[in-house]
Write a protein that holds these residues in place. Structure first.
Motif, PDB file in Angstrom:
ATOM      1  N   VAL A 192      62.872   6.717  18.000  1.00 11.49           N
ATOM      2  CA  VAL A 192      63.168   7.285  16.670  1.00 11.49           C
ATOM      3  C   VAL A 192      62.744   8.755  16.634  1.00 11.49           C
ATOM      4  N   LYS A 193      61.597   9.064  17.242  1.00 10.56           N
ATOM      5  CA  LYS A 193      61.134  10.461  17.261  1.00 10.56           C
ATOM      6  C   LYS A 193      62.130  11.347  18.000  1.00 10.56           C
ATOM      7  N   VAL A 194      62.525  10.894  19.201  1.00  8.62           N
ATOM      8  CA  VAL A 194      63.474  11.683  19.991  1.00  8.62           C
ATOM      9  C   VAL A 194      64.802  11.799  19.241  1.00  8.62           C
ATOM     10  N   GLY A 195      65.254  10.658  18.677  1.00  2.00           N
ATOM     11  CA  GLY A 195      66.517  10.653  17.944  1.00  2.00           C
ATOM     12  C   GLY A 195      66.466  11.572  16.741  1.00  2.00           C
ATOM     13  N   GLY A 196      65.349  11.505  15.981  1.00  2.00           N
ATOM     14  CA  GLY A 196      65.212  12.348  14.795  1.00  2.00           C
ATOM     15  C   GLY A 196      65.281  13.821  15.151  1.00  2.00           C
ATOM     16  N   TYR A 197      64.576  14.213  16.188  1.00  2.00           N
ATOM     17  CA  TYR A 197      64.542  15.636  16.556  1.00  2.00           C
ATOM     18  C   TYR A 197      65.911  16.097  17.058  1.00  2.00           C
ATOM     19  N   ILE A 198      66.518  15.312  17.990  1.00  2.00           N
ATOM     20  CA  ILE A 198      67.780  15.770  18.614  1.00  2.00           C
ATOM     21  C   ILE A 198      68.911  15.777  17.589  1.00  2.00           C
ATOM     22  N   LEU A 199      68.990  14.755  16.731  1.00  2.00           N
ATOM     23  CA  LEU A 199      70.072  14.754  15.733  1.00  2.00           C
ATOM     24  C   LEU A 199      69.849  15.851  14.693  1.00  2.00           C
ATOM     25  N   GLY A 200      68.599  16.139  14.351  1.00  2.00           N
ATOM     26  CA  GLY A 200      68.321  17.226  13.412  1.00  2.00           C
ATOM     27  C   GLY A 200      68.755  18.572  13.954  1.00  2.00           C
ATOM     28  N   GLU A 201      68.662  18.754  15.271  1.00  2.00           N
ATOM     29  CA  GLU A 201      69.047  20.019  15.886  1.00  2.00           C
ATOM     30  C   GLU A 201      70.531  20.050  16.268  1.00  2.00           C
ATOM     31  N   PHE A 202      71.019  18.934  16.851  1.00  2.00           N
ATOM     32  CA  PHE A 202      72.354  18.968  17.476  1.00  2.00           C
ATOM     33  C   PHE A 202      73.285  17.867  16.950  1.00  2.00           C
ATOM     34  N   GLY A 203      72.941  17.259  15.816  1.00  2.00           N
ATOM     35  CA  GLY A 203      73.795  16.201  15.252  1.00  2.00           C
ATOM     36  C   GLY A 203      75.183  16.698  14.904  1.00  2.00           C
ATOM     37  N   ASN A 204      75.290  18.003  14.628  1.00  2.00           N
ATOM     38  CA  ASN A 204      76.608  18.571  14.285  1.00  2.00           C
ATOM     39  C   ASN A 204      77.594  18.487  15.444  1.00  2.00           C
ATOM     40  N   LEU A 205      77.071  18.368  16.699  1.00  2.00           N
ATOM     41  CA  LEU A 205      77.957  18.331  17.871  1.00  2.00           C
ATOM     42  C   LEU A 205      78.710  17.017  17.971  1.00  2.00           C
ATOM     43  N   ILE A 206      78.227  15.959  17.282  1.00  2.00           N
ATOM     44  CA  ILE A 206      78.941  14.667  17.334  1.00  2.00           C
ATOM     45  C   ILE A 206      79.452  14.254  15.955  1.00  2.00           C
ATOM     46  N   ALA A 207      79.336  15.182  14.966  1.00  2.00           N
ATOM     47  CA  ALA A 207      79.700  14.817  13.585  1.00  2.00           C
ATOM     48  C   ALA A 207      81.209  14.686  13.405  1.00  2.00           C
ATOM     49  N   GLY A 208      81.995  15.219  14.356  1.00  2.00           N
ATOM     50  CA  GLY A 208      83.458  15.146  14.220  1.00  2.00           C
ATOM     51  C   GLY A 208      83.995  13.734  14.391  1.00  2.00           C
ATOM     52  N   ASP A 209      83.245  12.879  15.108  1.00  2.00           N
ATOM     53  CA  ASP A 209      83.680  11.496  15.321  1.00  2.00           C
ATOM     54  C   ASP A 209      83.331  10.670  14.074  1.00  2.00           C
ATOM     55  N   PRO A 210      84.324   9.978  13.483  1.00  2.00           N
ATOM     56  CA  PRO A 210      84.035   9.199  12.259  1.00  2.00           C
ATOM     57  C   PRO A 210      82.919   8.168  12.476  1.00  2.00           C
ATOM     58  N   ARG A 211      82.770   7.673  13.734  1.00  2.00           N
ATOM     59  CA  ARG A 211      81.732   6.665  14.005  1.00  2.00           C
ATOM     60  C   ARG A 211      80.336   7.264  13.931  1.00  2.00           C
ATOM     61  N   SER A 212      80.247   8.633  14.063  1.00  2.00           N
ATOM     62  CA  SER A 212      78.924   9.269  13.977  1.00  2.00           C
ATOM     63  C   SER A 212      78.988  10.410  12.970  1.00  2.00           C
ATOM     64  N   SER A 213      79.623  10.166  11.833  1.00  2.00           N
ATOM     65  CA  SER A 213      79.741  11.189  10.800  1.00  2.00           C
ATOM     66  C   SER A 213      78.362  11.443  10.183  1.00  2.00           C
ATOM     67  N   PRO A 214      78.166  12.563   9.500  1.00  2.00           N
ATOM     68  CA  PRO A 214      76.844  12.885   8.931  1.00  2.00           C
ATOM     69  C   PRO A 214      76.232  11.757   8.094  1.00  2.00           C
ATOM     70  N   PRO A 215      76.995  11.133   7.161  1.00  2.00           N
ATOM     71  CA  PRO A 215      76.354  10.048   6.384  1.00  2.00           C
ATOM     72  C   PRO A 215      75.901   8.883   7.284  1.00  2.00           C
ATOM     73  N   VAL A 216      76.684   8.599   8.330  1.00  2.00           N
ATOM     74  CA  VAL A 216      76.322   7.503   9.238  1.00  2.00           C
ATOM     75  C   VAL A 216      75.038   7.864   9.986  1.00  2.00           C
ATOM     76  N   GLN A 217      74.956   9.101  10.488  1.00  2.00           N
ATOM     77  CA  GLN A 217      73.747   9.542  11.181  1.00  2.00           C
ATOM     78  C   GLN A 217      72.531   9.415  10.268  1.00  2.00           C
ATOM     79  N   PHE A 218      72.683   9.879   9.011  1.00  2.00           N
ATOM     80  CA  PHE A 218      71.536   9.839   8.102  1.00  2.00           C
ATOM     81  C   PHE A 218      71.104   8.399   7.806  1.00  2.00           C
ATOM     82  N   SER A 219      72.089   7.551   7.492  1.00  2.00           N
ATOM     83  CA  SER A 219      71.724   6.168   7.132  1.00  2.00           C
ATOM     84  C   SER A 219      71.096   5.442   8.327  1.00  2.00           C
ATOM     85  N   LEU A 220      71.574   5.762   9.547  1.00  2.00           N
ATOM     86  CA  LEU A 220      70.996   5.133  10.748  1.00  2.00           C
ATOM     87  C   LEU A 220      69.523   5.536  10.895  1.00  2.00           C
ATOM     88  N   LEU A 221      69.234   6.835  10.750  1.00  2.00           N
ATOM     89  CA  LEU A 221      67.840   7.291  10.879  1.00  2.00           C
ATOM     90  C   LEU A 221      66.988   6.744   9.736  1.00  2.00           C
TER      91      LEU A 221
END
Length: 902
Positions: free
Chosen positions: A421-450
């Motif tokens: 969770v720590k690694v995921g939180g840091y990497i998605l906070g910095e680079f989550g925008n690089l995978i946000a184009g895919d509907p399966r990893s859209s911003p709301p999905v990333q947030f709710s997962l974390l």
């Protein structure tokens, strides 16, 4: 008293009972000790071998300092006397060894030291065995004095190894001739580098080959004693081959021999074979041979019953890893990790993390490996491991998108470890925008997962996730309302933990008040981390202890691996930054060159990385002389307190309240008269290393304080003290060091030195600290002598003689005629004179055997011209040293300093 009376009896049985009683029951502080010493003195003088042996056994068994002071001078005489019986020589050698181990300062080194070496030629094997034990101990402190033992030891070993089991009947143990003596001789040879004499070296190589050949022969007995004796010699032989690290053929043969033991039914043999192969893996000659056994080692890791053998197998896999097999070894270690013993899991995790980083050509593989590591053994993944993966992902653009995608998928597992969770939180906070184009990893999905993991985590992880949420508001404005709702919740704004409450309040206000531009500036992507030492490697070394440096550092084999983010950026070698070779305890990632070429022997945990040659001139960097002198600001002369960069508090010791220097302070100082680098002091708690450079009247010295224990030193306070008038002659500017020194750690102190005028006494280093609650104090002489400020001066023969005549006043000349304490080698003498600081002038003296030198001692107040002449007489083993300088005390002092070097 009755026992003391029995000592004066002439009956063996009565005398024996008296000595036995005293050895076992009399306290070394007893008031009877004087009477006992008198009785012992009488028996030693009696020349009755039985009584002499009883007396020597008593001295060794009691071993007190009083007895050492009383008899340390007598025992060497008995040992080397021509008329001493063999049994007396044996007892005398072992008694002297006991006294030397207890109080080395009491045992006088003198003429007997050269004669004790010749006991290796003795006809009686028992005398040789006892003498080898004594010489091995003595040569560790004074290697030069016992150098002649090498050829004698090789000769004796050759005779034993080539003998048949019937030749030495009294000393043959289960068909193995003199196994104990053979092992001791092999250990003695490990105290020295390979023999320089080609004939001696050839004979030794022949010996080692014979031992390896005999190991291949069928056993002469099925009894375990036979195989134990045979294998003891074999393993000690392999240790010597590894120590020399110069015979490719022998190293490969040793490796193949050890490979046969990897599947032996004896657990101890498997363990020893793996341990020795770990060392062989670090040699460039045998590394490839070790790699051929990779399948056997992997199998041992999977099937071995004994946990200590499994640990050695893991160590060997780590040591044999390089680019060609890194993926295979890492995958096997990951597989083993799932069933590994809890005691060694953290160490395996660290090793996998280091190897994945060091040999990662494809960084997506590195990210997969570390995330796998967290999934399999999350509880054993220390902060250093996941910090490191974040550093590397942040620094490499090409892997950031892959890391974000992989960590997003890993977080979808129902049971997810908090480190993930720590690694995921840091990497998605910095680079989550690089995978946000895919509907399966859209911003709301990333947030709710974390956020689904948030309530299961510790306070530290929640704090990190709150920082990720505010980063999401900047990256994905569409999540702003949702995240503000989370931050506004009563559980956050009124959280019992002040850190979480403060973050929630401040992040909520920041997201409401700040404009988009301000928000983007405050929350912009983290900049790349500066390249630095891998904290994982440092942690593994701390776990292994101070001696692990040589086995863990592996820069030798794959120099190109250092350019990867996991590697170490080489420290720029400047005057203000000591080079990595100054790292005495091996706590940096890059191995010093000296350590790579001279592996540490098993008995010596701390490797002296400094060159010990007679003219070890350090190079702290290619700084021009002007830059060096301009950078070294001389200490402010206004007040004595100006000498300290951080003025010392009133409690610091002055010259009057520090203890006297330790007894061996002068001897330690003499080691540094002709060299600038080395280990100044070492005991079981502490090692003090020195690295220094001097130009004109300025100098800079680095002191390295290494804690050899696992316990932290408290109130650590080194202070430089100026005895007598030294304050007006030498200015020393010191930098404070940390008051705590962790176990296995090392701290550095920088000293700037300015020679104001000529001086005769060196400054003192007073060291105080607490170890385990007990106060410790130590006073040494700092290796700053007047010759350090010598500037070599070249001059023609005519100029030299003209100047020599000018310095003809009786007080300007100092002369000393003395006996050589070391072998008279012209090259060594030349190197020592250059190390002393003078220039050597050729074709000046009519006798080409003599040495002539010239130089100027630079001080702030004045310059002192100095001419020297050294006349060796090889036949008489004597020297005549003449020094003429323009100042009388300088002549005498330089003459004393230099004479002690020969």
């Amino acid at each position: 008293m009755e026992a003391v009376n029995l000592l004066s009896s002439n009956k063996y049985t009565e005398k024996q009972i008296g000595y036995l009683f005293i050895s076992v029951l009399v306290n070394s502080n007893s008031e009877l000790i004087r009477l006992i010493n008198n009785a012992i003195k009488n028996d030693l003088a009696s020349r009755n071998p039985t009584f002499m042996c009883l007396a020597l056994h008593c001295i060794a068994n009691v071993g007190s300092r009083e007895m050492g002071e009383a008899f340390a001078a007598d025992i060497p005489r008995i040992l080397v006397a021509g008329d001493s019986m063999d049994s007396v020589k044996q007892s005398a050698a072992l008694c002297l060894l006991r006294l030397y181990k207890a109080s080395p300062d009491l045992v006088p080194m003198g003429e007997w030291t050269a004669r004790v070496v010749h006991l290796l030629n003795d006809q009686h094997m028992g005398v040789v065995t006892a003498a080898v034990s004594l010489i091995t101990c003595l040569c560790k402190k004074n290697p030069d004095d016992f150098k002649t033992c090498i050829s004698l030891a090789v000769s004796r070993l050759s005779r034993i190894v080539s003998s048949a089991s019937t030749d030495l009947q009294d000393y043959t143990y289960y068909f193995v001739p003199a196994p104990w003596l053979s092992v001791k001789l092999l250990r003695l040879l490990q105290c020295y580098p390979p023999p320089e004499d080609a004939a001696v070296k050839g004979r030794l190589v022949e010996c080692l080959e014979t031992v390896l050949n005999k190991a291949q022969e069928p056993p002469k007995s099925k009894k375990v004693q036979h195989s134990n004796a045979k294998n003891a010699i074999l393993f000690e032989t392999i240790s010597l081959i590894i120590h020399y690290d110069s015979e490719p053929n022998l190293l490969v043969r040793a490796c193949n021999q050890l490979g046969q033991f990897l599947q032996h039914r004896e657990t101890n043999l498997r363990y020893l074979a793996l341990e020795s192969m770990c060392t062989l893996a670090s040699s460039e000659f045998s590394h490839e041979a070790v790699k051929t056994h990779i399948d056997t080692v992997i199998n041992a890791l999977k099937t071995e019953r004994d946990v200590s053998v499994r640990q050695r197998a893991a160590d060997l896999l780590y040591a044999m890893c390089d680019r060609s097999n890194a993926k295979q070894i890492v995958s096997e270690m990951l597989r083993y990790l799932e069933t590994a013993d809890y005691a060694i899991r953290e160490e395996i995790v660290l090793k996998v993390a280091i190897l994945a980083e060091k040999y990662a050509v494809d960084y997506s593989w590195y990210v997969d490996t570390i995330l796998n590591l967290i999934r399999i053994a999350g509880d054993y993944v220390s902060e250093e491991v996941w910090y490191r993966v974040l550093q590397i992902v942040t620094n490499r653009d090409d892997v950031q998108g892959y890391a974000a995608k992989t960590v997003f998928e890993a977080l979808q597992a129902p049971a997810c470890h908090e480190n993930m969770v720590k690694v995921g939180g840091y990497i998605l906070g910095e680079f989550g925008n690089l995978i946000a184009g895919d509907p399966r990893s859209s911003p709301p999905v990333q947030f709710s997962l974390l956020h689904s993991k948030f309530h299961l985590c510790s306070v530290a992880t929640r704090a990190l996730l709150l920082s990720t949420y505010i980063k999401f508001i900047n990256l994905f404005p569409e999540t702003k309302a949702t995240i503000q709702g989370v931050l506004r919740a009563g559980s956050q704004l009124r959280n019992a933990d002040v850190e979480l409450q403060q973050r929630a309040v401040e992040y909520l206000t920041l997201s409401s008040v700040a404009s988009t531009d301000v928000l983007a500036t405050v929350l912009e992507e983290m900049p790349p981390f500066p390249e630095r030492e891998s904290s994982i490697l440092a942690k593994l070394k701390r776990k292994k202890g101070p001696g692990a440096a040589s086995s863990l550092d592996d820069g030798r084999r794959d120099a190109s691996s250092n350019d990867i983010n996991g590697g170490v950026e080489p420290t720029p070698s400047t005057v203000s930054t000591p080079s990595p070779s100054a790292d005495l305890l091996g706590l940096r990632a890059a191995p010093p060159p000296a350590a790579a070429t001279a592996p540490a022997s098993a008995g010596n945990l701390l490797v002296d990385v400094f060159s010990d040659g007679p003219a070890a001139q350090p190079s702290l960097g290619p700084t021009p002389e002007e830059a060096f002198l301009s950078e070294l600001e001389p200490p402010a002369p206004e007040s004595p307190m100006g000498l300290l960069a951080d003025p010392a508090p009133a409690s610091d010791p002055g010259p009057e309240d520090i203890g006297p220097p330790i007894p061996e302070a002068d001897e330690l100082l003499n080691k540094f008269v002709c060299k600038n680098n080395g280990v100044l002091f070492e005991n079981q708690l502490l090692q003090i290393g020195v690295k220094s450079e001097f130009r004109q009247n300025l100098g800079r010295m680095y002191l390295f304080y290494g804690n050899k224990t696992s316990v932290q030193f408290q109130n650590f306070s080194p202070t430089v003290v100026h005895p007598g008038d030294l304050q007006t002659q030498l200015a020393v500017q010191t930098k404070r060091v940390a008051a705590q020194v962790d176990g296995g750690a090392q701290v550095q102190q920088v000293l700037n030195i300015e020679c104001l005028r000529d001086f005769l006494t060196p400054p003192l280093l007073s060291l105080r600290f607490r170890y385990g609650g007990a106060p410790q104090s130590l006073t040494l002489k700092l290796p700053v002598t007047i010759n350090k400020f010598f500037q070599p001066t070249e001059m023609a023969a005519q100029d030299f003689f003209q100047r020599w005549k000018q310095l003809s006043l009786p007080l300007q000349e100092a002369q000393k005629i003395f006996k050589a304490n070391h072998p008279m080698d012209a090259e060594v003498t030349k190197a020592k004179l250059l190390g002393f600081g003078s220039a050597l002038l050729d074709n000046v003296d009519p006798n080409p055997e003599n040495f002539v030198g010239a130089g100027i001692i630079q001080t702030k107040a004045l310059q002192v011209g100095c001419l020297l002449r050294l006349e060796p007489n090889a036949q008489a083993q004597m020297y005549r040293l003449t020094l003429r300088t323009s100042k009388e005390p300088v002549s005498r002092h330089l003459c004393e300093l230099l004479a002690q070097q020969f």
